[in-house]
Design an enzyme around this catalytic site. Structure first.
Site, PDB file in Angstrom:
ATOM      1  CG  HIS A 100     104.367  49.619  38.154  1.00 52.60           C
ATOM      2  ND1 HIS A 100     105.499  49.447  37.638  1.00 52.60           N
ATOM      3  CD2 HIS A 100     103.529  48.704  38.226  1.00 52.60           C
ATOM      4  CE1 HIS A 100     105.582  48.247  37.336  1.00 52.60           C
ATOM      5  NE2 HIS A 100     104.459  47.518  37.496  1.00 52.60           N
TER       6      HIS A 100
ATOM      7  CG  ASP B 263      97.197  44.848  40.758  1.00 51.80           C
ATOM      8  OD1 ASP B 263      96.731  43.816  40.172  1.00 51.80           O
ATOM      9  OD2 ASP B 263      98.306  44.701  41.252  1.00 51.80           O
TER      10      ASP B 263
HETATM   11  N1  CMC Z   1      99.974  54.908  48.014  1.00 49.53           N
HETATM   12  C1  CMC Z   1     100.581  56.071  48.520  1.00 49.53           C
HETATM   13  N2  CMC Z   1     101.803  56.213  48.509  1.00 49.53           N
HETATM   14  C2  CMC Z   1     102.692  55.578  47.841  1.00 49.53           C
HETATM   15  C3  CMC Z   1     102.118  54.316  46.934  1.00 49.53           C
HETATM   16  C4  CMC Z   1     100.636  54.198  47.081  1.00 49.53           C
HETATM   17  N3  CMC Z   1     100.051  53.287  46.322  1.00 49.53           N
HETATM   18  N4  CMC Z   1     103.070  53.745  45.959  1.00 49.53           N
HETATM   19  C5  CMC Z   1     104.021  54.441  46.408  1.00 49.53           C
HETATM   20  N5  CMC Z   1     103.831  55.199  47.444  1.00 49.53           N
HETATM   21  C6  CMC Z   1     104.926  56.423  47.908  1.00 49.53           C
HETATM   22  C7  CMC Z   1     105.587  55.603  49.207  1.00 49.53           C
HETATM   23  O1  CMC Z   1     105.129  56.118  50.336  1.00 49.53           O
HETATM   24  C8  CMC Z   1     107.085  56.175  49.094  1.00 49.53           C
HETATM   25  O2  CMC Z   1     106.739  57.673  49.540  1.00 49.53           O
HETATM   26  P1  CMC Z   1     108.233  58.214  50.490  1.00 49.53           P
HETATM   27  O3  CMC Z   1     109.488  58.568  49.589  1.00 49.53           O
HETATM   28  O4  CMC Z   1     107.648  59.600  50.726  1.00 49.53           O
HETATM   29  O5  CMC Z   1     108.369  57.410  51.523  1.00 49.53           O
HETATM   30  C9  CMC Z   1     107.324  56.447  47.517  1.00 49.53           C
HETATM   31  O6  CMC Z   1     105.951  56.385  47.009  1.00 49.53           O
HETATM   32  C10 CMC Z   1     108.011  55.470  46.941  1.00 49.53           C
HETATM   33  O7  CMC Z   1     107.457  53.896  47.317  1.00 49.53           O
HETATM   34  P2  CMC Z   1     108.487  52.596  47.316  1.00 49.53           P
HETATM   35  O8  CMC Z   1     107.295  51.684  48.021  1.00 49.53           O
HETATM   36  O9  CMC Z   1     109.754  52.842  47.782  1.00 49.53           O
HETATM   37  O10 CMC Z   1     108.249  52.545  45.747  1.00 49.53           O
HETATM   38  P3  CMC Z   1     108.475  51.251  44.974  1.00 49.53           P
HETATM   39  O11 CMC Z   1     108.810  51.467  43.706  1.00 49.53           O
HETATM   40  O12 CMC Z   1     108.888  49.948  45.722  1.00 49.53           O
HETATM   41  O13 CMC Z   1     106.815  51.010  44.674  1.00 49.53           O
HETATM   42  C11 CMC Z   1     104.759  49.488  44.771  1.00 49.53           C
HETATM   43  C12 CMC Z   1     106.140  50.060  44.204  1.00 49.53           C
HETATM   44  C13 CMC Z   1     103.813  48.847  43.675  1.00 49.53           C
HETATM   45  C14 CMC Z   1     105.269  48.242  45.958  1.00 49.53           C
HETATM   46  C15 CMC Z   1     104.085  50.564  45.306  1.00 49.53           C
HETATM   47  O14 CMC Z   1     103.696  51.559  44.619  1.00 49.53           O
HETATM   48  C16 CMC Z   1     102.925  50.153  46.106  1.00 49.53           C
HETATM   49  O15 CMC Z   1     103.022  49.551  47.210  1.00 49.53           O
HETATM   50  N6  CMC Z   1     101.509  50.326  45.691  1.00 49.53           N
HETATM   51  C17 CMC Z   1     100.361  49.797  46.290  1.00 49.53           C
HETATM   52  C18 CMC Z   1     100.303  48.214  45.938  1.00 49.53           C
HETATM   53  C19 CMC Z   1     100.073  48.028  44.458  1.00 49.53           C
HETATM   54  O16 CMC Z   1      99.026  48.630  43.790  1.00 49.53           O
HETATM   55  N7  CMC Z   1     100.737  46.905  44.073  1.00 49.53           N
HETATM   56  C20 CMC Z   1     100.554  46.517  42.443  1.00 49.53           C
HETATM   57  C21 CMC Z   1     101.715  46.776  41.793  1.00 49.53           C
HETATM   58  S1  CMC Z   1     101.399  46.784  39.963  1.00 49.53           S
HETATM   59  C22 CMC Z   1     101.104  44.988  39.633  1.00 49.53           C
HETATM   60  C23 CMC Z   1     101.982  44.143  39.940  1.00 49.53           C
HETATM   61  O17 CMC Z   1     103.078  44.373  39.419  1.00 49.53           O
HETATM   62  O18 CMC Z   1     101.906  43.156  40.784  1.00 49.53           O
END
Ligand code: CMC
EC number: 2.3.3.16
Length: 372
Positions: free
Chosen positions: A254, A308
């Site tokens: 998140h 989720d």
């Molecule tokens: N599994 C594996 N690695 C992850 C995940 C995950 N679910 N989420 C983040 N990371 C890693 C990502 O690969 C990156 O690693 P590195 O720095 O080595 O490249 C690091 O963490 C940062 O990721 P980011 O995408 O830059 O971070 P963000 O703040 O944009 O991520 C997120 C937020 C929700 C997009 C992401 O955690 C994600 O894609 N999660 C899976 C999808 C998900 O469950 N979404 C629902 C979010 S909660 C409900 C809502 O608000 O809708």
């Protein structure tokens, strides 16, 4: 010039609706802890709290429930659309179009924004349930005004009155999804509303943003993952392979929470109860194992289960098909979207950010016949 990709840490408004403490994993609506609201409140009472800013008295709540229930029926044009639209459509596309049609039917009625918000919120479960049943060639079940929002939703969906535990689980899930400060879909709503467009267009913007797997569709992706894993023994290998392939664990991570999302903690308990009741405990056990393995591998980076992760199991147990999960999320989040829109419009400023130009300028225009 600093570029804020993803608008991380950019504040776009003040709010007194929702407060998130991402370090401690706490969430508050209008100052009340989500732990108390989930345990003690209902969809109607929490909607009232979010829209009016305070908890209702008994008579205010009774009046409000009546008002919400009166708006459940759909205009004939929307029922007609639901009957004619292809049965293999993404339910979020169907919902988005139906809400857009609501705007056409509204035809600039001189109601307050709150009246419109109530009408949209009351009708969304009817749209979802009707499309669910039409897809399965089942008769439509018309809304009943004597049932609560959650009871009526499940009644229209499944064609029978829900048990007390089913009602409670849906009420809790809807409360947990109701608002979440400045996420992607809420911001999309504000971008539209800030141009002084109408509320239906703003909600259509919100639905469009929530549809994505990084936002509101992670719930169905998480459930698909549990089904694909198939057996508890397969979890470790599956997760390791997924991460090796640079794929994400859906329902994990998140932007704001760097610890357990409190909504996931609450839903976990209800997911355990409802899956046991529906004979889906194997899926719950797989989820629980994914949680353990995921935290072991990613917890040190602040990546934990989010809302989720367990919500899909809950929605599935209640009778929703996986591609409908984001629509259930929408049915609750619409309360937050409309509240945030109304709050923003009290002191509106057109949202108009900038992009840093990195291309060339001053190029000579060459007529097409001279171009090579
Ligand atoms: N599994 C594996 N690695 C992850 C995940 C995950 N679910 N989420 C983040 N990371 C890693 C990502 O690969 C990156 O690693 P590195 O720095 O080595 O490249 C690091 O963490 C940062 O990721 P980011 O995408 O830059 O971070 P963000 O703040 O944009 O991520 C997120 C937020 C929700 C997009 C992401 O955690 C994600 O894609 N999660 C899976 C999808 C998900 O469950 N979404 C629902 C979010 S909660 C409900 C809502 O608000 O809708």
């Amino acid at each position: 010039m600093e570029i804020n990709k993803g608008l991380e840490n950019v504040y776009v408004k003040e709010t007194s609706i929702t407060y998130i403490d991402g370090e401690l994993g706490r969430l508050y609506y209008r100052g009340y802890s989500i732990f108390d609201l989930a345990e003690l409140s209902s969809f109607e009472e929490t909607s009232y709290l979010i829209w009016y800013g305070k908890l209702p008295t008994q008579s205010q709540l009774d009046e409000f429930k009546k008002r919400l229930a009166e708006h459940r029926e759909l205009p004939a044009s929307i029922v007609d659309f639901l009957k004619k639209v292809r049965k293999d459509a993404n339910p979020m596309d169907v919902l988005r179009t139906a809400v857009s049609m609501m705007g056409i039917e509204d035809n600039n009625k001189s109601e307050s924004l709150l009246d419109k918000a109530i009408s949209i919120t009351a009708k969304i479960p009817t749209i979802i349930s009707y499309y669910h049943r039409l897809r399965k060639n089942l008769d439509l079940v018309e809304p009943r005004n004597d049932l609560s929002h959650a009871e009526n939703f499940l009644y229209m969906l499944n064609g029978n009155l829900p048990s007390e535990i089913e009602r409670k689980v849906l009420d809790v899930a809807l409360i947990l999804h109701m608002d979440h400060e400045m996420n992607a879909s809420t911001f999309a709503c504000l971008v539209v509303a800030s141009t002084l467009s109408d509320i239906y267009s703003a909600i259509v913007g919100g639905i469009s943003a929530l549809k994505g797997p990084l936002h509101g569709a992670a719930n169905s992706e998480a459930l698909k993952m549990f089904i694909e894993i198939g057996r508890v023994e397969n979890v470790e290998e599956y997760i390791l392979k997924r991460l090796e392939n640079k794929q994400r664990i859906m329902g994990f991570g998140h932007r704001i929470y760097k610890t357990y999302d409190p909504r996931a903690l609450i839903l976990k308990k209800y997911a355990k109860d409802i899956t046991r009741l529906k004979g889906l405990e194997e899926l719950y056990k797989i989820a629980e194992r994914v949680e353990q393995v995921g935290i072991k591998l990613l917890g040190s980076k602040g990546i934990y289960p989010n809302v989720d992760f367990y919500s899909g199991l809950v929605f599935y147990s209640l009778g929703f098909e996986p591609d409908f999960f984001p629509t259930v999320f929408t049915s609750a989040r619409v309360v937050g979207w409309t509240a945030q829109i109304m709050e923003y419009l009290q002191d509106n400023r057109l949202i108009r950010p900038k992009a840093k130009y990195v291309g060339e300028i001053g190029k000579t225009y060459v007529p097409i016949h001279n171009r090579s």
